[in-house]
Write an enzyme that holds these catalytic residues in place. Structure first.
Site, PDB file in Angstrom:
ATOM      1  N   CYS A  68       0.741  -1.339   0.198  1.00 41.61           N
ATOM      2  CA  CYS A  68      -0.142  -0.173  -0.379  1.00 41.61           C
ATOM      3  C   CYS A  68       1.276   1.065  -0.195  1.00 41.61           C
ATOM      4  CB  CYS A  68      -0.731   0.218   1.231  1.00 41.61           C
ATOM      5  SG  CYS A  68      -2.040   1.384   1.305  1.00 41.61           S
ATOM      6  N   CYS A 121      -0.829   4.049   2.098  1.00 40.01           N
ATOM      7  CA  CYS A 121      -0.271   3.764   3.820  1.00 40.01           C
ATOM      8  C   CYS A 121       0.836   4.517   3.693  1.00 40.01           C
ATOM      9  CB  CYS A 121      -0.518   2.763   3.886  1.00 40.01           C
ATOM     10  SG  CYS A 121      -2.178   2.404   3.250  1.00 40.01           S
ATOM     11  N   ASP A 122       1.986   3.423   3.448  1.00 39.23           N
ATOM     12  CA  ASP A 122       3.581   3.298   3.506  1.00 39.23           C
ATOM     13  C   ASP A 122       4.347   4.639   3.093  1.00 39.23           C
ATOM     14  OD1 ASP A 122       2.661   1.705   5.832  1.00 39.23           O
ATOM     15  OD2 ASP A 122       3.438   0.211   4.229  1.00 39.23           O
TER      16      ASP A 122
END
Length: 303
Positions: A131, A134-135
């Site tokens: 992701c 997300c990261d």
């Protein structure tokens, strides 16, 4: 007889349990493995509204504790099938237990497809990610790679190109499957390099990812590329096959349902990554859980 059985104890399922309990309904969550879902592998969440930083494990634990404190029951059993008996449903587990309820919420999630390489699981959360939104921020100013050729991979690369020093896009074909306009945008960026007709064949680094081996499919040449992160974007796989005879699925196996989280079967609802939707994030999973539980409670009140 339970009011609502929720299949899956990820963010969507646990949120559904919280909303059901607060509405005065009894709720039972069936989970085949461990509560929390995919997010438990994320070391730091920083895009959930109101929470600047929290680990995926801590987030899941707090959500679970909140649901249980409200009276939600959790059983670690895999749901194998659902029988529609009209005014009530029967959920049969893989251990041949039968639970009866008035409504069902399917929150089975979707698993990111993995590369299947040695050390992939070990390095997940330590440079290997599924992701980018997300990261990605953890790798600002660093060299990273994206593996995939669809819309998700191209979107991830565009996002990462804005924050990372260098982005390699590795795809097993000679042409991307995603939107041509995105591919054209990427081709014009000075910090993006296409690595086509190639596959990632090895991961290196201890204790974090330091480089990847990429093998050219046309001539077998192996290239080692130093990167701090590899974002795998080769699709997701929902786990809804057990309910295919009852619930309408799309061509990729996702449950067909809109923002109201209602399936084609009366009294059965769905929430989270297992349903057809454009964005699969913690926030949308939580929103689905709230919507599905509210709809299920309204359905029960009409019985």
């Amino acid at each position: 007889m339970t009011d609502i059985i929720i299949i899956g104890a990820g963010t969507a399922g646990l949120t559904a349990g919280i909303y059901a309990a607060r509405a005065g309904k009894s709720a039972l969550i069936l989970e085949s493995t461990a509560y929390g879902g995919q997010i438990i592998n994320t070391p730091d969440i920083e895009n959930y509204p109101g929470i600047a930083h929290i680990s995926g494990f801590d987030f899941a634990q707090k959500l679970y504790d909140q649901a249980v404190a409200l009276g939600v029951k959790v059983e670690f059993e895999a749901a194998a099938s659902i029988q529609d008996e009209g005014a009530f449903k029967k959920v049969i587990t893989s251990g041949n237990k039968t639970y009866e309820c008035k409504a069902v919420i399917l929150a089975t999630g979707a698993k990111n497809r993995h590369l299947g390489l040695p050390r992939e699981e070990e390095l997940t959360g330590k440079g290997v990610s599924y992701c980018a939104t997300c990261d990605g921020m953890f790798f600002r100013g660093k060299d990273v790679a994206v593996n995939g050729g669809g819309n998700t991979a191209l979107g991830d690369a565009l996002y990462l190109a804005g924050i990372c020093r260098k982005v390699y896009i590795i795809h097993r074909r000679d042409k991307f499957r995603g939107a041509e306009t995105d591919a054209e945008k990427l081709a014009k960026l000075p910090n993006v390099e296409f690595v086509l007709n190639s596959t990632v064949t090895a991961l290196h680094g201890e204790p974090k990812l330091e480089s990847i081996d990429v093998t050219d499919k046309t001539n077998g040449a192996v290239r080692n590329i130093p990167v701090s992160a590899l974002f795998v974007a080769i699709g997701q796989a929902p786990d809804n096959g057990a309910f295919a005879g009852l619930i309408r699925l799309d061509g990729k196996g996702y449950i067909e349902a809109g923002e109201d989280c209602r399936t084609n079967c009366e009294g059965i609802f769905t929430a989270g990554d297992c349903r057809t939707k454009a964005l699969r994030q913690l926030t949308t999973a939580a929103a689905d859980g709230a919507m599905a539980a509210t709809a299920a409670c309204e359905y029960i009140d009409r019985l």
